[in-house]
Structures are given as structure tokens and as C-alpha cells.
Design a protein around this motif. Structure first.
Motif, PDB file in Angstrom:
ATOM      1  N   MET A  26      21.667  47.434  13.436  1.00 58.45           N
ATOM      2  CA  MET A  26      22.403  46.558  12.533  1.00 58.45           C
ATOM      3  C   MET A  26      21.397  45.724  11.739  1.00 58.45           C
ATOM      4  SD  MET A  26      23.841  43.284  14.688  1.00 58.45           S
ATOM      5  CE  MET A  26      25.131  44.096  15.615  1.00 58.45           C
ATOM      6  N   GLY A  27      21.751  45.470  10.466  1.00 56.30           N
ATOM      7  CA  GLY A  27      20.842  44.721   9.609  1.00 56.30           C
ATOM      8  C   GLY A  27      21.531  43.677   8.759  1.00 56.30           C
ATOM      9  N   PRO A  28      22.348  42.787   9.348  1.00 52.43           N
ATOM     10  CA  PRO A  28      22.987  41.732   8.558  1.00 52.43           C
ATOM     11  C   PRO A  28      21.949  40.719   8.082  1.00 52.43           C
ATOM     12  CG  PRO A  28      23.310  41.304  10.881  1.00 52.43           C
ATOM     13  CD  PRO A  28      22.635  42.649  10.784  1.00 52.43           C
ATOM     14  N   GLY A  29      22.305  39.927   7.066  1.00 48.34           N
ATOM     15  CA  GLY A  29      21.364  38.932   6.563  1.00 48.34           C
ATOM     16  C   GLY A  29      21.909  37.525   6.528  1.00 48.34           C
ATOM     17  N   ASN A  30      23.125  37.369   6.004  1.00 46.74           N
ATOM     18  CA  ASN A  30      23.680  36.035   5.786  1.00 46.74           C
ATOM     19  C   ASN A  30      23.867  35.240   7.072  1.00 46.74           C
ATOM     20  OD1 ASN A  30      26.326  34.248   5.461  1.00 46.74           O
ATOM     21  ND2 ASN A  30      25.369  34.401   3.449  1.00 46.74           N
ATOM     22  N   PHE A  31      23.990  35.918   8.215  1.00 42.20           N
ATOM     23  CA  PHE A  31      24.249  35.247   9.494  1.00 42.20           C
ATOM     24  C   PHE A  31      23.191  34.214   9.852  1.00 42.20           C
ATOM     25  CE2 PHE A  31      21.102  38.271  10.781  1.00 42.20           C
ATOM     26  CZ  PHE A  31      20.481  37.715  11.879  1.00 42.20           C
ATOM     27  N   VAL A  32      21.997  34.337   9.290  1.00 44.29           N
ATOM     28  CA  VAL A  32      20.923  33.383   9.598  1.00 44.29           C
ATOM     29  C   VAL A  32      21.348  31.972   9.212  1.00 44.29           C
ATOM     30  CG1 VAL A  32      18.531  32.766   9.089  1.00 44.29           C
ATOM     31  CG2 VAL A  32      19.158  35.158   9.349  1.00 44.29           C
TER      32      VAL A  32
END
Length: 372
Positions: free
Chosen positions: A225-231
């Protein structure tokens, strides 16, 4: 001296504790499902925040540009993936960065594949990006002819090495039925893996949207998985059900420059060049460009729902807050307010840096302090 005393103009604040908690929660979720977490760093774009991520076992990341990959290279990442259909005019830069940093790219057409085969000087891996319904970019999941044409071209070179299939289900941002969408994603990637794994036994499948990664618990046979906004999260993610407002890790500090008590409106120095112009709609149809929080020495406080205030309009440098009675009672010219962004990726990109709650400057790829 607390961090607030140094602020004179719009400044993007970051709460390290919240940010770390977000990273840890997603890392634990990935581990729970047997997935490799390779987060998309288009949101944070920061070396320092990357060091925080490493504390939770994250070893590789994705970027949205070769510029960002250059900025983050040499920082100890096992692999940096450029998660954007590769731009062949940047092959010389790719050769330079890939000399010392493991890099993978995204390929969606035979022309790009051929140019890479012809011009790569060092080995580079690639994902084929798949479109299974989003419609923005990628090879149609059923276009096996195109997939196999790209693979056949790559076989001509020992420099361009197939890594797997990448699918960004970006329509999870506006489709309410995320479970149904993820069934589509799982089915697409599982079908492709079954079809090509005999020839490519090490191929990987990766998906990457934050709404799906945040809420889903069934990832099927997906490998990464490669989400970004969750940071950071933001108000859009909160509206989609992926987080609570208390999970939002950044807030734009804006000074009050005028107060109109007849209209319950507050003018702040903070507009489109700081927040970008992403917008949500209120129940009455009015625009919401960000919500007000109260800043204090330890971060910020989120008002009760009945005392909620929000940016009703923005121009280049200005913002007008539709203020609650509670805010009007305490507002003063020169006071700082915090604004939770609608889209934290765009706000962070616009601001090009962060101020931590202990007064430290946190880097950003687009900042004036970034290496050029």
C-alpha cells in the motif's frame, strides 16, 4: 518563548505527535495485513518527516516527481518510486539519480518503455500503472495487448526491469461506496497477478489511495500500500470518514487583520497562495475553505460543533472567516488563528515548509531552504 511569538505571517504548523501517531497507525495496519507500506511522500515532501517514518519500520517511499526523488535520495531509502507516468525528457536526470539510489518508475505506454530501453544507463525498475475505473491515467485493466507490448519492449534491455502493477483508486475521493470500489481494485490486481506471475514470479501489486487504505480491512492478495495524505490528513479525509479532525496534523496559522462585528466576519492574512483553493460545501451550499482552530502553546484546540467557524471565501492573500459568536467574543486584531486545511497536500506544497510546536523549521522539497 513559545512558537507562536515568532509568527508574523501565514505559517504552516505541524504537530509532530499527531503526525507520528498517523504514521504509526498506518504502519501497524499494513503489518497486520501483511502489506509493505511504501507511503507516497507527495503530501509531506520532507526529509525530516521521512526520518520520523523510519522509526515505524518504513524503508521505501513514493514521490510524484523526479525533483522530489532527487531531494529525498541519499537519505537511506531502500527504494524511491516515482508514482507518475514517466516523462521521457527527464531520462538524463533519472540516469543520474539511479546511479546511487534504487529507483522505480511508472510506465503506461510503449513509447516511454522504448525510450527507457534505448537511453537508460543504469538499471531501473518499473510498475505498469493500471486504470480500473478512475479514468485519470493508466493502462485499462483489460488491455492485455498494451500490457504485453510494454513488457515485450522491456525484455529487450537488462536496464528496464518489471516490478509489478500499480493501481491508484483515486475515485475513492468522490465515490461513497469505498468497499465496492476496493472489491474492484482487489479483483483487478489479483487477476493481473494470476495472469503474469508464472512469467514474473516476483511481481508485486500496489494500491495507494488514503481513503481506501484508511477505512478498508480487506486487501485480498494485494502486496503493498502506498497512501500519502494519511501523514497529515485534512478536512476532506475527515468528511470521507478516514480520520477525525483530531487526527489532522497541520494547521495554517493566520493573523487577524480586521473584524466586522456587524456581519460576524473576520478578515485574516491567509488566502489561496497559502491554502490553495480546494473547497468543501456546507449544508447551506456555502463554501468552506478551511476550519478555525484556537492556537495555544501546546498546539491547537478544535471548537465544539456549535461554535464552529470557517473560511467562507479566499482571494490571493486574504481570507474571510464566517465566525461563531464564541469566536467573535474573543477575536482581536493581531491575534493568530489556526486553519485546518481542506487539502493538506496542496497547502503544504504552497507553504513549502513547516514550523513545529517547539519552534523548529521542518524542511519541504519546495521550500526556499531546499537544496536546488
Amino acid at each position: 518563548m513559545d512558537y507562536l511569538s515568532s509568527i508574523t505571517s501565514p505559517t504552516l504548523l505541524i504537530d509532530e505527535k499527531i503526525c507520528r501517531a498517523n504514521i504509526q497507525r498506518m504502519a501497524e495496519k499494513a503489518k497486520r495485513h501483511g502489506l509493505n507500506l511504501a507511503p507516497h511522500w507527495k503530501t509531506a515532501q520532507s526529509r525530516m518527516i521521512g526520518e520520523w517514518a523510519k522509526d515505524y519500520g518504513i524503508t521505501e517511499i513514493s514521490t510524484s516527481s523526479i525533483k522530489m526523488a532527487e531531494y529525498l535520495s541519499g537519505q537511506g531509502w531502500s527504494t524511491i518510486h516515482i508514482a507518475f507516468p514517466f516523462n521521457v525528457r527527464e531520462i538524463p536526470r533519472l540516469n543520474k539519480i539511479a546511479t546511487d539510489q534504487s529507483i522505480s518508475v511508472q510506465v503506461i505506454n510503449p513509447v516511454t518503455a522504448q525510450r527507457l530501453v534505448d537511453e537508460l544507463a543504469v538499471p531501473v525498475e518499473f510498475f505498469i500503472e493500471i486504470d480500473a475505473g478512475y479514468g485519470r491515467t493508466g493502462v485499462s485493466v483489460a488491455d492485455f495487448g498494451l500490457i504485453e507490448e510494454i513488457l515485450l519492449i522491456a525484455k529487450k534491455s537488462d536496464k528496464l526491469n518489471f516490478k509489478g502493477f500499480y493501481l491508484h483508486a483515486g475515485h475513492s475521493y468522490y465515490m461513497p461506496d469505498i468497499p465496492a470500489l476496493y472489491e474492484q481494485t482487489r479483483n483487478a490486481l489479483e487477476m493481473l497477478k494470476n495472469k503474469y506471475s508464472t512469467e514474473y514470479p516476483l511481481l508485486l501489486t500496489r494500491t495507494g489511495d488514503t481513503p481506501g487504505c484508511a477505512v478498508m480491512e480487506d486487501f485480498g492478495e494485494i502486496d503493498e500500500m502506498g497512501p500519502g495524505n494519511f501523514v497529515f490528513y485534512d478536512l476532506m479525509q475527515e468528511k470521507l470518514g478516514g480520520c477525525d479532525k483530531s487526527d489532522i496534523a497541520v494547521a495554517l496559522a493566520v493573523p487577524i487583520v480586521d473584524i466586522n462585528r456587524e456581519r460576524n466576519e473576520i478578515l485574516v492574512h491567509g488566502g489561496g497562495v497559502h491554502l490553495a483553493k480546494d473547497v468543501l460545501l456546507e449544508a447551506d451550499g456555502s463554501n468552506n475553505f478551511g476550519e478555525v482552530v484556537y492556537l495555544n502553546e501546546s498546539g491547537w484546540e478544535i471548537p465544539e460543533v456549535q461554535n464552529r467557524s470557517y473560511l467562507k471565501s479566499i482571494s490571493q492573500e486574504h481570507g474571510i472567516i464566517k465566525a461563531s459568536d464564541a469566536l467573535m467574543n474573543v477575536a482581536e486584531v493581531g491575534q493568530l488563528l489556526g486553519i485546518l486545511p481542506v487539502h493538506s497536500c496542496m497547502t503544504a506544497d504552497a507553504m513549502g515548509g513547516y514550523l513545529s510546536l517547539d519552534g523548529k523549521i521542518i524542511d519541504h522539497c519546495e521550500g526556499s531552504h531546499a537544496d536546488k
